[in-house]
Design a protein around this motif. Sequence first.
Motif, PDB file in Angstrom:
ATOM      1  N   ALA A  92      29.048  51.982  50.409  1.00  0.00           N
ATOM      2  CA  ALA A  92      29.344  52.579  49.104  1.00  0.00           C
ATOM      3  C   ALA A  92      28.936  51.623  47.999  1.00  0.00           C
ATOM      4  CB  ALA A  92      30.845  52.883  48.985  1.00  0.00           C
ATOM      5  N   VAL A  93      28.947  52.141  46.790  1.00  0.00           N
ATOM      6  CA  VAL A  93      28.878  51.273  45.618  1.00  0.00           C
ATOM      7  C   VAL A  93      30.308  50.885  45.272  1.00  0.00           C
ATOM      8  CG1 VAL A  93      28.207  51.048  43.203  1.00  0.00           C
ATOM      9  CG2 VAL A  93      26.770  52.369  44.775  1.00  0.00           C
ATOM     10  N   TYR A  94      30.551  49.612  45.171  1.00  0.00           N
ATOM     11  CA  TYR A  94      31.893  49.099  44.875  1.00  0.00           C
ATOM     12  C   TYR A  94      31.959  48.696  43.407  1.00  0.00           C
ATOM     13  CZ  TYR A  94      33.146  49.120  49.782  1.00  0.00           C
ATOM     14  OH  TYR A  94      33.450  49.519  51.061  1.00  0.00           O
ATOM     15  N   TYR A  95      32.967  49.239  42.736  1.00  0.00           N
ATOM     16  CA  TYR A  95      33.131  49.013  41.301  1.00  0.00           C
ATOM     17  C   TYR A  95      34.387  48.188  41.037  1.00  0.00           C
ATOM     18  CZ  TYR A  95      29.782  52.834  40.735  1.00  0.00           C
ATOM     19  OH  TYR A  95      28.667  53.641  40.788  1.00  0.00           O
ATOM     20  N   CYS A  96      34.236  47.196  40.211  1.00  0.00           N
ATOM     21  CA  CYS A  96      35.378  46.434  39.737  1.00  0.00           C
ATOM     22  C   CYS A  96      36.030  47.200  38.584  1.00  0.00           C
ATOM     23  CB  CYS A  96      34.918  45.063  39.270  1.00  0.00           C
ATOM     24  SG  CYS A  96      36.237  43.969  38.715  1.00  0.00           S
ATOM     25  N   ASN A  97      37.348  47.112  38.509  1.00  0.00           N
ATOM     26  CA  ASN A  97      38.086  47.831  37.467  1.00  0.00           C
ATOM     27  C   ASN A  97      39.193  46.954  36.904  1.00  0.00           C
ATOM     28  OD1 ASN A  97      40.711  49.723  36.913  1.00  0.00           O
ATOM     29  ND2 ASN A  97      38.821  50.682  36.234  1.00  0.00           N
ATOM     30  N   SER A  98      39.468  47.125  35.628  1.00  0.00           N
ATOM     31  CA  SER A  98      40.602  46.420  35.023  1.00  0.00           C
ATOM     32  C   SER A  98      41.132  47.209  33.840  1.00  0.00           C
ATOM     33  CB  SER A  98      40.184  45.017  34.581  1.00  0.00           C
ATOM     34  OG  SER A  98      39.455  45.064  33.370  1.00  0.00           O
ATOM     35  N   GLY A  99      42.236  46.749  33.299  1.00  0.00           N
ATOM     36  CA  GLY A  99      42.799  47.340  32.092  1.00  0.00           C
ATOM     37  C   GLY A  99      44.003  48.213  32.319  1.00  0.00           C
ATOM     38  N   SER A 100      44.333  48.478  33.583  1.00  0.00           N
ATOM     39  CA  SER A 100      45.492  49.322  33.852  1.00  0.00           C
ATOM     40  C   SER A 100      46.770  48.486  33.906  1.00  0.00           C
ATOM     41  CB  SER A 100      45.288  50.044  35.177  1.00  0.00           C
ATOM     42  OG  SER A 100      46.431  50.826  35.500  1.00  0.00           O
ATOM     43  N   TYR A 101      47.919  49.155  33.714  1.00  0.00           N
ATOM     44  CA  TYR A 101      49.208  48.513  33.908  1.00  0.00           C
ATOM     45  C   TYR A 101      49.854  48.974  35.209  1.00  0.00           C
ATOM     46  CZ  TYR A 101      48.795  46.590  29.280  1.00  0.00           C
ATOM     47  OH  TYR A 101      48.355  45.877  28.194  1.00  0.00           O
ATOM     48  N   SER A 102      49.097  49.709  35.991  1.00  0.00           N
ATOM     49  CA  SER A 102      49.575  50.192  37.288  1.00  0.00           C
ATOM     50  C   SER A 102      48.539  49.900  38.353  1.00  0.00           C
ATOM     51  CB  SER A 102      49.831  51.701  37.220  1.00  0.00           C
ATOM     52  OG  SER A 102      50.040  52.234  38.510  1.00  0.00           O
ATOM     53  N   THR A 103      49.022  49.572  39.557  1.00  0.00           N
ATOM     54  CA  THR A 103      48.092  49.349  40.662  1.00  0.00           C
ATOM     55  C   THR A 103      47.652  50.667  41.302  1.00  0.00           C
ATOM     56  OG1 THR A 103      49.950  49.095  42.195  1.00  0.00           O
ATOM     57  CG2 THR A 103      49.033  47.071  41.217  1.00  0.00           C
ATOM     58  N   ARG A 104      48.128  51.789  40.787  1.00  0.00           N
ATOM     59  CA  ARG A 104      47.823  53.073  41.415  1.00  0.00           C
ATOM     60  C   ARG A 104      46.884  53.950  40.595  1.00  0.00           C
ATOM     61  NH1 ARG A 104      50.512  53.677  45.939  1.00  0.00           N
ATOM     62  NH2 ARG A 104      52.330  52.345  46.314  1.00  0.00           N
ATOM     63  N   VAL A 105      46.600  53.556  39.371  1.00  0.00           N
ATOM     64  CA  VAL A 105      45.639  54.306  38.561  1.00  0.00           C
ATOM     65  C   VAL A 105      44.643  53.335  37.950  1.00  0.00           C
ATOM     66  CG1 VAL A 105      47.212  56.202  38.053  1.00  0.00           C
ATOM     67  CG2 VAL A 105      47.136  54.226  36.539  1.00  0.00           C
ATOM     68  N   PRO A 106      43.396  53.764  37.776  1.00  0.00           N
ATOM     69  CA  PRO A 106      42.392  52.841  37.231  1.00  0.00           C
ATOM     70  C   PRO A 106      42.571  52.604  35.739  1.00  0.00           C
ATOM     71  CG  PRO A 106      41.432  55.003  37.589  1.00  0.00           C
ATOM     72  CD  PRO A 106      42.813  55.049  38.173  1.00  0.00           C
ATOM     73  N   GLY A 107      42.111  51.436  35.301  1.00  0.00           N
ATOM     74  CA  GLY A 107      42.073  51.127  33.886  1.00  0.00           C
ATOM     75  C   GLY A 107      40.787  51.631  33.265  1.00  0.00           C
ATOM     76  N   ARG A 108      40.594  51.324  32.006  1.00  0.00           N
ATOM     77  CA  ARG A 108      39.448  51.880  31.294  1.00  0.00           C
ATOM     78  C   ARG A 108      38.185  51.038  31.392  1.00  0.00           C
ATOM     79  NH1 ARG A 108      40.610  50.936  24.865  1.00  0.00           N
ATOM     80  NH2 ARG A 108      41.670  48.924  25.007  1.00  0.00           N
ATOM     81  N   TYR A 109      38.282  49.874  32.004  1.00  0.00           N
ATOM     82  CA  TYR A 109      37.115  49.002  32.074  1.00  0.00           C
ATOM     83  C   TYR A 109      36.513  49.037  33.485  1.00  0.00           C
ATOM     84  CZ  TYR A 109      39.256  47.196  27.828  1.00  0.00           C
ATOM     85  OH  TYR A 109      39.828  47.075  26.582  1.00  0.00           O
ATOM     86  N   TRP A 110      35.202  49.219  33.522  1.00  0.00           N
ATOM     87  CA  TRP A 110      34.490  49.297  34.796  1.00  0.00           C
ATOM     88  C   TRP A 110      33.294  48.364  34.790  1.00  0.00           C
ATOM     89  CZ3 TRP A 110      36.334  52.145  38.801  1.00  0.00           C
ATOM     90  CH2 TRP A 110      37.249  53.151  38.521  1.00  0.00           C
ATOM     91  N   GLY A 111      33.029  47.773  35.948  1.00  0.00           N
ATOM     92  CA  GLY A 111      31.781  47.057  36.132  1.00  0.00           C
ATOM     93  C   GLY A 111      30.669  48.035  36.458  1.00  0.00           C
TER      94      GLY A 111
END
Length: 120
Positions: A92-111
């Motif tokens: 797969a293509v693996y994407y880094c994510n950040s910006g969330s306050y929960s470990t169960r939903v993605p934040g708004r920042y993506w690599g």
Amino acid sequence: QVQLVESGGGLVQPGGSLRLSCAASGSGSTVGVMGWYRQGPGSQRELVATISTSLTTQNYADSVKGRFTISRDNAKNTVYLQMNSLRPEDTAVYYCNSGSYSTRVPGRYWGKGTLVTVSS
């Protein structure tokens, strides 16, 4: 604003290992939860593993539990994904994510993503 830069993808044989890295620009409070999502051919993007800022909460997809390990270095604003016992279905293509306050939903920042191919 947070920028994410991934590295470490590539081609590996089944049963092999890879380590992904993702470096984030921005302060810890902005970066928030960090993690990895992936999107395989013909599939929707799915959560792989996430880790809280405090390092105390980690969340893994059932399909990778026991094989993948997420870790984080807050001093470097970097998250890692150690992938062992890789299978063809991990391709797969693996994407880094950040910006969330929960470990169960993605934040708004993506690599931009890094491709992992598991094949003999």
